[in-house]
Enzyme design. Structure first.
Site, PDB file in Angstrom:
ATOM      1  N   SER A  15      45.616  46.689  47.491  1.00  0.00           N
ATOM      2  CA  SER A  15      45.349  45.693  46.449  1.00  0.00           C
ATOM      3  C   SER A  15      43.876  45.328  46.464  1.00  0.00           C
ATOM      4  O   SER A  15      43.365  44.827  47.466  1.00  0.00           O
ATOM      5  CB  SER A  15      46.186  44.442  46.686  1.00  0.00           C
ATOM      6  N   HIS A  40      46.182  49.201  43.407  1.00  0.00           N
ATOM      7  CA  HIS A  40      46.962  48.088  42.846  1.00  0.00           C
ATOM      8  C   HIS A  40      46.023  46.987  42.363  1.00  0.00           C
ATOM      9  O   HIS A  40      45.151  46.541  43.108  1.00  0.00           O
ATOM     10  CB  HIS A  40      47.909  47.537  43.917  1.00  0.00           C
ATOM     11  N   ASP A  42      45.933  43.240  40.829  1.00  0.00           N
ATOM     12  CA  ASP A  42      46.689  42.001  40.633  1.00  0.00           C
ATOM     13  C   ASP A  42      46.026  41.140  39.565  1.00  0.00           C
ATOM     14  O   ASP A  42      44.935  40.602  39.777  1.00  0.00           O
ATOM     15  CB  ASP A  42      46.747  41.216  41.948  1.00  0.00           C
ATOM     16  N   MET A  44      46.154  37.778  37.488  1.00  0.00           N
ATOM     17  CA  MET A  44      46.731  36.429  37.545  1.00  0.00           C
ATOM     18  C   MET A  44      46.035  35.520  36.538  1.00  0.00           C
ATOM     19  O   MET A  44      44.822  35.633  36.324  1.00  0.00           O
ATOM     20  CB  MET A  44      46.576  35.841  38.944  1.00  0.00           C
ATOM     21  N   HIS A  73      49.556  44.990  37.891  1.00  0.00           N
ATOM     22  CA  HIS A  73      50.641  44.009  38.062  1.00  0.00           C
ATOM     23  C   HIS A  73      50.243  42.733  37.330  1.00  0.00           C
ATOM     24  O   HIS A  73      49.335  42.027  37.762  1.00  0.00           O
ATOM     25  CB  HIS A  73      50.840  43.764  39.564  1.00  0.00           C
ATOM     26  N   MET A  75      50.739  39.158  36.425  1.00  0.00           N
ATOM     27  CA  MET A  75      51.339  37.865  36.764  1.00  0.00           C
ATOM     28  C   MET A  75      50.821  36.851  35.764  1.00  0.00           C
ATOM     29  O   MET A  75      50.050  35.942  36.092  1.00  0.00           O
ATOM     30  CB  MET A  75      50.974  37.485  38.205  1.00  0.00           C
ATOM     31  N   MET A 144      58.721  41.329  44.871  1.00  0.00           N
ATOM     32  CA  MET A 144      57.759  40.424  45.481  1.00  0.00           C
ATOM     33  C   MET A 144      58.350  39.891  46.777  1.00  0.00           C
ATOM     34  O   MET A 144      59.365  39.199  46.771  1.00  0.00           O
ATOM     35  CB  MET A 144      57.435  39.258  44.540  1.00  0.00           C
ATOM     36  N   ASP A 180      55.534  44.225  47.461  1.00  0.00           N
ATOM     37  CA  ASP A 180      54.266  43.530  47.242  1.00  0.00           C
ATOM     38  C   ASP A 180      54.281  42.208  47.997  1.00  0.00           C
ATOM     39  O   ASP A 180      54.932  41.249  47.581  1.00  0.00           O
ATOM     40  CB  ASP A 180      54.069  43.294  45.736  1.00  0.00           C
TER      41      ASP A 180
END
Length: 229
Positions: A15, A40, A42, A44, A73, A75, A144, A180
């Site tokens: 990540s 990966h 992330d 957010m 990913h 979020m 998760m 994750d």
């Protein structure tokens, strides 16, 4: 996208949340040179989760540096208005959460409609049954194993049983199970035995290394892979 044949072999997906934000290109080249399988990302929004990270423009900027798989990913909520932008930024996989909108089936359709592999993400309190009617239209389920929003948390042990149940539900469908959160050499064998094949790791990969000492990243990934296999 490099990987065209579906395989359940161990895939390490560092990540970049744990990388040097000012040096993403070099960090990505370093982890790939040291043997990572996926990268990966992330995303957010400070709303769906209590943290704020990257948007489509960052993904677009780092895409030329990624030669493996770009695993994005999301979020964020709402998620649907942003799918096209992340697809255009070069994502190979886009994962969205069950709770990120009222019509998650439509969300999966939208991701695949952009020519991207679709992932569905399960928060720790989300039951595995939430994906039962989505399994024929997803390529990945992200379990998760920590509450989303921050790196460096401990793996929630109850999620191991969830992975086992998910693996049984998937059967012979070509769907990756991604873990994750809290992945390290002590936890990775447990979730691997439960049926997972993609392992997101932040501090477990980047800790102690840098672009000037990338061999540390390699050592960390080899320890993870050995523990899983």
């Amino acid at each position: 996208m490099p990987q065209t044949v579906f395989e359940r072999n161990v895939k390490i997906a560092p990540s970049i949340l744990s990388a040097d934000f000012a040096n993403f290109g070099a960090e990505i080249r370093a982890i790939e040179a040291q043997g990572c399988d996926w990268v990966h990302v992330d995303v957010m929004d400070g709303h769906f989760v209590p943290n704020l990270t990257f948007g489509p423009q960052t993904c677009k900027a780092i895409r030329p540096h990624i030669k493996t798989v770009m695993d994005v990913h999301l979020m964020i909520a709402p998620v649907d208005p942003y799918i096209e932008a992340f697809a255009e930024a070069g994502a190979d996989f886009i994962s969205a959460h069950v709770e990120s909108g009222p019509h998650v089936h439509r969300t999966m359709q939208a991701i695949r409609g952009c020519g991207v592999k679709a992932g569905i993400a399960l928060n720790p309190a989300t039951p595995v049954e939430a994906v039962e009617y989505l399994l024929d239209m997803v390529d990945l389920v992200n379990v998760m194993t920590v509450n989303p929003g921050f790196g460096g948390q401990k793996l929630i042990q109850s999620q191991i049983a969830k992975v086992e149940r998910l693996r049984a539900m998937i059967g012979d469908r070509p769907i990756h199970i991604e873990i994750d959160g809290g992945v390290d050499p002590t936890t990775i064998p447990l979730v691997r035995a439960a049926g997972a094949d993609v392992f997101v790791a932040g501090s477990a990969v980047f800790k102690g290394g840098s672009v000037d000492q990338p061999e540390v990243y390699g050592d960390n990934m080899r320890k993870l892979r050995a523990a899983a296999e």
